[in-house]
Design a protein around this motif. Sequence first.
Motif, PDB file in Angstrom:
ATOM      1  N   LEU A 102      -4.825 -12.502   0.486  1.00  0.00           N
ATOM      2  CA  LEU A 102      -4.113 -11.132   0.246  1.00  0.00           C
ATOM      3  C   LEU A 102      -3.504 -10.608   1.309  1.00  0.00           C
ATOM      4  O   LEU A 102      -2.378 -10.164   1.196  1.00  0.00           O
ATOM      5  CB  LEU A 102      -4.976 -10.483  -0.809  1.00  0.00           C
ATOM      6  CG  LEU A 102      -5.316 -11.038  -2.209  1.00  0.00           C
ATOM      7  CD1 LEU A 102      -6.375 -10.025  -2.923  1.00  0.00           C
ATOM      8  CD2 LEU A 102      -4.064 -11.275  -2.946  1.00  0.00           C
ATOM      9  N   ARG A 103      -4.367 -10.374   2.351  1.00  0.00           N
ATOM     10  CA  ARG A 103      -3.792  -9.626   3.378  1.00  0.00           C
ATOM     11  C   ARG A 103      -2.535 -10.292   4.085  1.00  0.00           C
ATOM     12  O   ARG A 103      -1.613  -9.759   4.506  1.00  0.00           O
ATOM     13  CB  ARG A 103      -5.031  -9.400   4.439  1.00  0.00           C
ATOM     14  CG  ARG A 103      -5.912  -8.512   4.096  1.00  0.00           C
ATOM     15  CD  ARG A 103      -7.101  -8.431   5.138  1.00  0.00           C
ATOM     16  NE  ARG A 103      -8.028  -7.389   4.687  1.00  0.00           N
ATOM     17  CZ  ARG A 103      -9.223  -7.277   5.174  1.00  0.00           C
ATOM     18  NH1 ARG A 103      -9.588  -7.961   6.153  1.00  0.00           N
ATOM     19  NH2 ARG A 103      -9.967  -6.426   4.649  1.00  0.00           N
ATOM     20  N   GLN A 104      -2.713 -11.686   4.099  1.00  0.00           N
ATOM     21  CA  GLN A 104      -1.732 -12.417   4.771  1.00  0.00           C
ATOM     22  C   GLN A 104      -0.388 -12.338   4.140  1.00  0.00           C
ATOM     23  O   GLN A 104       0.805 -12.036   4.505  1.00  0.00           O
ATOM     24  CB  GLN A 104      -1.776 -13.933   4.885  1.00  0.00           C
ATOM     25  CG  GLN A 104      -3.051 -14.124   6.281  1.00  0.00           C
ATOM     26  CD  GLN A 104      -3.346 -15.530   6.116  1.00  0.00           C
ATOM     27  OE1 GLN A 104      -3.065 -16.209   5.254  1.00  0.00           O
ATOM     28  NE2 GLN A 104      -4.253 -15.996   7.088  1.00  0.00           N
ATOM     29  N   ASP A 105      -0.520 -12.556   2.631  1.00  0.00           N
ATOM     30  CA  ASP A 105       0.740 -12.290   1.691  1.00  0.00           C
ATOM     31  C   ASP A 105       1.339 -10.655   1.912  1.00  0.00           C
ATOM     32  O   ASP A 105       2.451 -10.376   1.740  1.00  0.00           O
ATOM     33  CB  ASP A 105       0.173 -12.608   0.547  1.00  0.00           C
ATOM     34  CG  ASP A 105       1.398 -12.641  -0.601  1.00  0.00           C
ATOM     35  OD1 ASP A 105       2.411 -13.019  -0.366  1.00  0.00           O
ATOM     36  OD2 ASP A 105       1.068 -12.111  -1.877  1.00  0.00           O
ATOM     37  N   LEU A 106       0.342  -9.771   1.919  1.00  0.00           N
ATOM     38  CA  LEU A 106       0.699  -8.333   2.064  1.00  0.00           C
ATOM     39  C   LEU A 106       1.655  -8.285   3.466  1.00  0.00           C
ATOM     40  O   LEU A 106       2.561  -7.487   3.374  1.00  0.00           O
ATOM     41  CB  LEU A 106      -0.491  -7.375   2.026  1.00  0.00           C
ATOM     42  CG  LEU A 106       0.029  -6.040   2.205  1.00  0.00           C
ATOM     43  CD1 LEU A 106       0.983  -5.400   0.998  1.00  0.00           C
ATOM     44  CD2 LEU A 106      -1.224  -5.071   2.096  1.00  0.00           C
ATOM     45  N   ALA A 107       0.955  -8.714   4.329  1.00  0.00           N
ATOM     46  CA  ALA A 107       1.864  -8.630   5.806  1.00  0.00           C
ATOM     47  C   ALA A 107       3.076  -9.420   5.739  1.00  0.00           C
ATOM     48  O   ALA A 107       4.018  -8.650   6.252  1.00  0.00           O
ATOM     49  CB  ALA A 107       0.731  -9.291   6.870  1.00  0.00           C
ATOM     50  N   ARG A 108       3.066 -10.566   5.057  1.00  0.00           N
ATOM     51  CA  ARG A 108       4.435 -11.053   5.092  1.00  0.00           C
ATOM     52  C   ARG A 108       5.343 -10.346   4.219  1.00  0.00           C
ATOM     53  O   ARG A 108       6.634 -10.071   4.684  1.00  0.00           O
ATOM     54  CB  ARG A 108       4.473 -12.625   4.268  1.00  0.00           C
ATOM     55  CG  ARG A 108       4.244 -13.642   5.177  1.00  0.00           C
ATOM     56  CD  ARG A 108       4.153 -14.958   4.600  1.00  0.00           C
ATOM     57  NE  ARG A 108       3.550 -15.425   4.046  1.00  0.00           N
ATOM     58  CZ  ARG A 108       2.181 -15.967   3.264  1.00  0.00           C
ATOM     59  NH1 ARG A 108       1.524 -15.573   3.334  1.00  0.00           N
ATOM     60  NH2 ARG A 108       1.129 -15.927   2.581  1.00  0.00           N
TER      61      ARG A 108
END
Length: 132
Positions: A102-108
């Motif tokens: 979820l963090r990676q998706d949010l960062a993208r």
Amino acid sequence: MAEEDETTPQPAAGPKSKRKTISRKAVVGQLWRAAKRQIDTHEEHLADLPKGTTASEADAKALAVLARTVRELVAIEEPPATRKDKRTDDPSADDLRHVAQLRQDLARRLEALAAQDAGENSQEADADGDAG
């Protein structure tokens, strides 16, 4: 010698055990009373804080522990038939992987929004520059 008695394993109790059996209900009742005393003490402490003063981090942690204690006591009192799969506060490895995803998706997504915003701002600047 009293210390030795406490640490030495006791043989299995026979039918005429000297130990008094305490019911589960009595133990849970004692735990509730102890939790109630702690909650009352914590509330008194918070009430004694000067006006406009916020609670400390230690107060927040104490409140969190008390809340967890109450939640656990409520769970203990539930009949086994109505208990659901209890989730713990400790995240599992799957939970941590999911959070990382979820963090990676949010960062993208944030990067894409920032790039889109930067592109719009540069187009507006170009349009302003061409007009003047």
